[in-house]
Design a protein around this motif. Structure first.
Motif, PDB file in Angstrom:
ATOM      1  N   LEU A  82       0.846  -1.182   0.000  1.00  0.00           N
ATOM      2  CA  LEU A  82       0.000   0.000   0.000  1.00  0.00           C
ATOM      3  C   LEU A  82       0.887   1.239   0.000  1.00  0.00           C
ATOM      4  CD1 LEU A  82      -1.414   0.787   3.530  1.00  0.00           C
ATOM      5  CD2 LEU A  82       0.327  -0.937   3.171  1.00  0.00           C
ATOM      6  N   THR A  83       0.283   2.372  -0.294  1.00  0.00           N
ATOM      7  CA  THR A  83       1.024   3.633  -0.384  1.00  0.00           C
ATOM      8  C   THR A  83       0.777   4.462   0.864  1.00  0.00           C
ATOM      9  OG1 THR A  83       0.832   3.649  -2.791  1.00  0.00           O
ATOM     10  CG2 THR A  83       1.381   5.736  -1.725  1.00  0.00           C
ATOM     11  N   VAL A  84       1.858   4.930   1.467  1.00  0.00           N
ATOM     12  CA  VAL A  84       1.773   5.808   2.628  1.00  0.00           C
ATOM     13  C   VAL A  84       2.047   7.234   2.151  1.00  0.00           C
ATOM     14  CG1 VAL A  84       2.695   6.354   4.905  1.00  0.00           C
ATOM     15  CG2 VAL A  84       2.545   3.970   4.159  1.00  0.00           C
ATOM     16  N   VAL A  85       1.107   8.120   2.422  1.00  0.00           N
ATOM     17  CA  VAL A  85       1.224   9.519   2.025  1.00  0.00           C
ATOM     18  C   VAL A  85       1.676  10.326   3.238  1.00  0.00           C
ATOM     19  CG1 VAL A  85       0.035  11.525   1.048  1.00  0.00           C
ATOM     20  CG2 VAL A  85      -0.587   9.209   0.313  1.00  0.00           C
ATOM     21  N   ILE A  86       2.843  10.942   3.129  1.00  0.00           N
ATOM     22  CA  ILE A  86       3.410  11.722   4.225  1.00  0.00           C
ATOM     23  C   ILE A  86       3.368  13.187   3.835  1.00  0.00           C
ATOM     24  CG2 ILE A  86       5.437  12.080   5.683  1.00  0.00           C
ATOM     25  CD1 ILE A  86       6.305   9.233   4.955  1.00  0.00           C
ATOM     26  N   GLU A  87       2.518  13.937   4.463  1.00  0.00           N
ATOM     27  CA  GLU A  87       2.398  15.379   4.213  1.00  0.00           C
ATOM     28  C   GLU A  87       2.422  16.085   5.561  1.00  0.00           C
ATOM     29  OE1 GLU A  87      -1.102  16.021   1.930  1.00  0.00           O
ATOM     30  OE2 GLU A  87      -0.240  15.208   0.071  1.00  0.00           O
ATOM     31  N   ILE A  88       3.614  16.405   6.015  1.00  0.00           N
ATOM     32  CA  ILE A  88       3.807  17.052   7.311  1.00  0.00           C
ATOM     33  C   ILE A  88       3.998  18.542   7.090  1.00  0.00           C
ATOM     34  CG2 ILE A  88       5.255  17.171   9.367  1.00  0.00           C
ATOM     35  CD1 ILE A  88       6.004  14.267   8.926  1.00  0.00           C
ATOM     36  N   LEU A 156       5.974  13.477   1.012  1.00  0.00           N
ATOM     37  CA  LEU A 156       6.565  12.273   0.443  1.00  0.00           C
ATOM     38  C   LEU A 156       5.488  11.207   0.256  1.00  0.00           C
ATOM     39  CD1 LEU A 156       9.734  12.023   2.726  1.00  0.00           C
ATOM     40  CD2 LEU A 156       9.743  12.693   0.332  1.00  0.00           C
ATOM     41  N   ARG A 157       5.750  10.300  -0.643  1.00  0.00           N
ATOM     42  CA  ARG A 157       4.908   9.119  -0.850  1.00  0.00           C
ATOM     43  C   ARG A 157       5.839   7.917  -0.933  1.00  0.00           C
ATOM     44  NH1 ARG A 157      -0.205  10.571  -2.991  1.00  0.00           N
ATOM     45  NH2 ARG A 157      -0.427   8.518  -3.939  1.00  0.00           N
ATOM     46  N   ILE A 158       5.468   6.869  -0.224  1.00  0.00           N
ATOM     47  CA  ILE A 158       6.315   5.680  -0.183  1.00  0.00           C
ATOM     48  C   ILE A 158       5.439   4.435  -0.166  1.00  0.00           C
ATOM     49  CG2 ILE A 158       6.474   5.887   2.334  1.00  0.00           C
ATOM     50  CD1 ILE A 158       9.146   4.462   2.187  1.00  0.00           C
ATOM     51  N   ALA A 159       5.874   3.417  -0.886  1.00  0.00           N
ATOM     52  CA  ALA A 159       5.176   2.135  -0.885  1.00  0.00           C
ATOM     53  C   ALA A 159       5.651   1.313   0.303  1.00  0.00           C
ATOM     54  CB  ALA A 159       5.447   1.389  -2.191  1.00  0.00           C
ATOM     55  N   ALA A 160       4.699   0.825   1.071  1.00  0.00           N
ATOM     56  CA  ALA A 160       5.003   0.011   2.253  1.00  0.00           C
ATOM     57  C   ALA A 160       4.371  -1.360   2.097  1.00  0.00           C
ATOM     58  CB  ALA A 160       4.510   0.688   3.525  1.00  0.00           C
ATOM     59  N   GLN A 202      -8.163   3.927  -2.964  1.00  0.00           N
ATOM     60  CA  GLN A 202      -6.967   4.030  -3.808  1.00  0.00           C
ATOM     61  C   GLN A 202      -5.782   3.275  -3.219  1.00  0.00           C
ATOM     62  OE1 GLN A 202      -8.822   6.780  -2.909  1.00  0.00           O
ATOM     63  NE2 GLN A 202      -9.934   6.759  -4.861  1.00  0.00           N
ATOM     64  N   ASN A 203      -6.039   2.500  -2.169  1.00  0.00           N
ATOM     65  CA  ASN A 203      -4.997   1.721  -1.490  1.00  0.00           C
ATOM     66  C   ASN A 203      -3.926   2.644  -0.914  1.00  0.00           C
ATOM     67  OD1 ASN A 203      -4.027  -0.814  -0.616  1.00  0.00           O
ATOM     68  ND2 ASN A 203      -2.537  -0.876  -2.284  1.00  0.00           N
ATOM     69  N   GLU A 204      -4.357   3.757  -0.316  1.00  0.00           N
ATOM     70  CA  GLU A 204      -3.455   4.719   0.293  1.00  0.00           C
ATOM     71  C   GLU A 204      -3.873   4.979   1.733  1.00  0.00           C
ATOM     72  OE1 GLU A 204      -2.402   7.391  -3.714  1.00  0.00           O
ATOM     73  OE2 GLU A 204      -3.589   8.231  -2.071  1.00  0.00           O
ATOM     74  N   ILE A 205      -2.919   5.404   2.515  1.00  0.00           N
ATOM     75  CA  ILE A 205      -3.202   5.784   3.893  1.00  0.00           C
ATOM     76  C   ILE A 205      -2.290   6.952   4.252  1.00  0.00           C
ATOM     77  CG2 ILE A 205      -1.554   4.148   4.893  1.00  0.00           C
ATOM     78  CD1 ILE A 205      -3.576   3.811   7.216  1.00  0.00           C
ATOM     79  N   THR A 206      -2.812   7.913   4.976  1.00  0.00           N
ATOM     80  CA  THR A 206      -2.025   9.070   5.377  1.00  0.00           C
ATOM     81  C   THR A 206      -1.266   8.767   6.667  1.00  0.00           C
ATOM     82  OG1 THR A 206      -3.961   9.972   6.512  1.00  0.00           O
ATOM     83  CG2 THR A 206      -3.565  10.705   4.259  1.00  0.00           C
ATOM     84  N   TYR A 207      -0.172   9.487   6.844  1.00  0.00           N
ATOM     85  CA  TYR A 207       0.720   9.190   7.969  1.00  0.00           C
ATOM     86  C   TYR A 207       0.052   9.417   9.319  1.00  0.00           C
ATOM     87  CZ  TYR A 207       1.492  14.034   9.376  1.00  0.00           C
ATOM     88  OH  TYR A 207       1.329  15.296   9.865  1.00  0.00           O
ATOM     89  N   ASP A 208      -0.966  10.315   9.378  1.00  0.00           N
ATOM     90  CA  ASP A 208      -1.596  10.596  10.664  1.00  0.00           C
ATOM     91  C   ASP A 208      -2.502   9.464  11.129  1.00  0.00           C
ATOM     92  OD1 ASP A 208      -3.302  11.084   8.552  1.00  0.00           O
ATOM     93  OD2 ASP A 208      -4.357  12.736   9.529  1.00  0.00           O
ATOM     94  N   LYS A 209      -2.692   8.442  10.315  1.00  0.00           N
ATOM     95  CA  LYS A 209      -3.469   7.270  10.716  1.00  0.00           C
ATOM     96  C   LYS A 209      -2.569   6.088  11.064  1.00  0.00           C
ATOM     97  CE  LYS A 209      -7.747   8.355   8.217  1.00  0.00           C
ATOM     98  NZ  LYS A 209      -7.361   9.710   7.823  1.00  0.00           N
ATOM     99  N   LEU A 210      -1.264   6.344  11.147  1.00  0.00           N
ATOM    100  CA  LEU A 210      -0.315   5.309  11.542  1.00  0.00           C
ATOM    101  C   LEU A 210      -0.130   5.346  13.056  1.00  0.00           C
ATOM    102  CD1 LEU A 210       2.545   5.564   8.889  1.00  0.00           C
ATOM    103  CD2 LEU A 210       0.803   3.809   9.053  1.00  0.00           C
ATOM    104  N   ALA A 211      -0.431   4.251  13.724  1.00  0.00           N
ATOM    105  CA  ALA A 211      -0.144   4.151  15.157  1.00  0.00           C
ATOM    106  C   ALA A 211       1.311   3.750  15.347  1.00  0.00           C
ATOM    107  CB  ALA A 211      -1.072   3.133  15.816  1.00  0.00           C
ATOM    108  N   SER A 212       1.938   4.313  16.394  1.00  0.00           N
ATOM    109  CA  SER A 212       3.369   4.072  16.642  1.00  0.00           C
ATOM    110  C   SER A 212       4.183   4.355  15.383  1.00  0.00           C
ATOM    111  CB  SER A 212       3.608   2.634  17.109  1.00  0.00           C
ATOM    112  OG  SER A 212       2.933   2.372  18.323  1.00  0.00           O
ATOM    113  N   ALA A 213       3.846   5.437  14.708  1.00  0.00           N
ATOM    114  CA  ALA A 213       4.512   5.772  13.447  1.00  0.00           C
ATOM    115  C   ALA A 213       5.985   6.083  13.693  1.00  0.00           C
ATOM    116  CB  ALA A 213       3.820   6.967  12.794  1.00  0.00           C
ATOM    117  N   ARG A 214       6.829   5.550  12.838  1.00  0.00           N
ATOM    118  CA  ARG A 214       8.254   5.835  12.843  1.00  0.00           C
ATOM    119  C   ARG A 214       8.636   6.241  11.425  1.00  0.00           C
ATOM    120  NH1 ARG A 214       6.859   5.500  17.254  1.00  0.00           N
ATOM    121  NH2 ARG A 214       7.713   4.268  19.003  1.00  0.00           N
TER     122      ARG A 214
END
Length: 242
Positions: A82-88, A156-160, A202-214
């Protein structure tokens, strides 16, 4: 003496390791050695969510299979991507001010005591008198100001890859990305836990929905090496008390 020799040996070994990188571009991490690759090699094992759907050979546009036109293709099982969308875009501003003051005054005088002050004044030097024996004044003040201003912006966008499924259905994901430009390698790492229902169509998730995000964005290479202080300077900064 022995300690100094040991320190010299360690510094020499460190220098040798750095000399080997002279004129060489930093190496990529082998993809086969990553956790994502291991998850894909053990695709879909030991998980209720990873159970393969019953295949229906009857052609239909309305089938719910993952490979169909209208099927749900969101990542749900180990090895899926899936794709992680990082918009900080964070900013913070903190300001505080402190003001404190104190003043005090003490005085003692003996203008008249059965004529004793007058008698004493006659024996005192010119200008000295007992009528104002003690007079003390004190004052103190303190003022402090402090402020913190921070502004961070990262897009940033990264495939995880899903590397595991928790007993409650939460997905554990990890992703890595390396980009080498000339002699500098930029590395992006992300990991965390996500709920399947937070993954978009779209098989994407934003970084603010990541628990214990690193999330780590850095690099290695000639530019990063120049920006780092030398080993001797780092040791001196730790050892020296001033």
């Amino acid at each position: 003496m022995r300690n100094s020799r040991l320190m010299f040996l360690l510094l020499a070994l460190s220098a040798c390791a750095r000399i080997q990188d002279v004129g060489q571009a930093p190496d990529f991490t082998p993809p086969q050695a990553t956790t994502e690759a291991n998850a894909m090699m053990t695709f879909g094992l030991s998980s209720e969510l990873s159970a393969a759907p019953v295949r229906n050979d009857t052609p239909s546009l309305w089938t719910g299979e993952r490979g169909s036109l209208l099927g749900d293709r969101r990542a749900v099982q180990r090895g899926d991507i899936l794709t992680v969308v990082i918009e900080i875009d964070d900013s913070a501003s903190i300001s505080n001010s402190t003001d404190r003051s104190r003043s005090g005054s003490e005085s003692l005088s003996v203008p008249d005591f059965v004529g004793v002050p007058q008698r004493v004044d006659e024996s005192l030097p010119d200008g000295a008198t007992l009528s104002s024996a003690v007079n003390l004044n004190s004052s103190g003040s303190f003022a402090g100001d402090g402020s913190v201003s921070r502004n961070e912006q990262l897009e940033l966008r990264i495939a995880a890859t899903i590397v595991g499924v928790m007993p409650n259905g939460v997905l554990s994901i990890q992703g890595s990305q390396e980009v080498r430009v000339n002699f500098e390698l930029r590395e992006l790492l992300v990991s965390g836990f996500v709920r399947p229902e937070d993954i978009s169509r779209q098989n994407e998730i934003t970084y603010d929905k990541l628990a214990s995000a690193r999330i780590s964005y850095g690099g290695r290479g000639q530019i990063t090496d120049v920006q780092q202080p030398r080993i001797g300077q780092q040791v001196a900064d730790i050892v020296l008390p001033f």
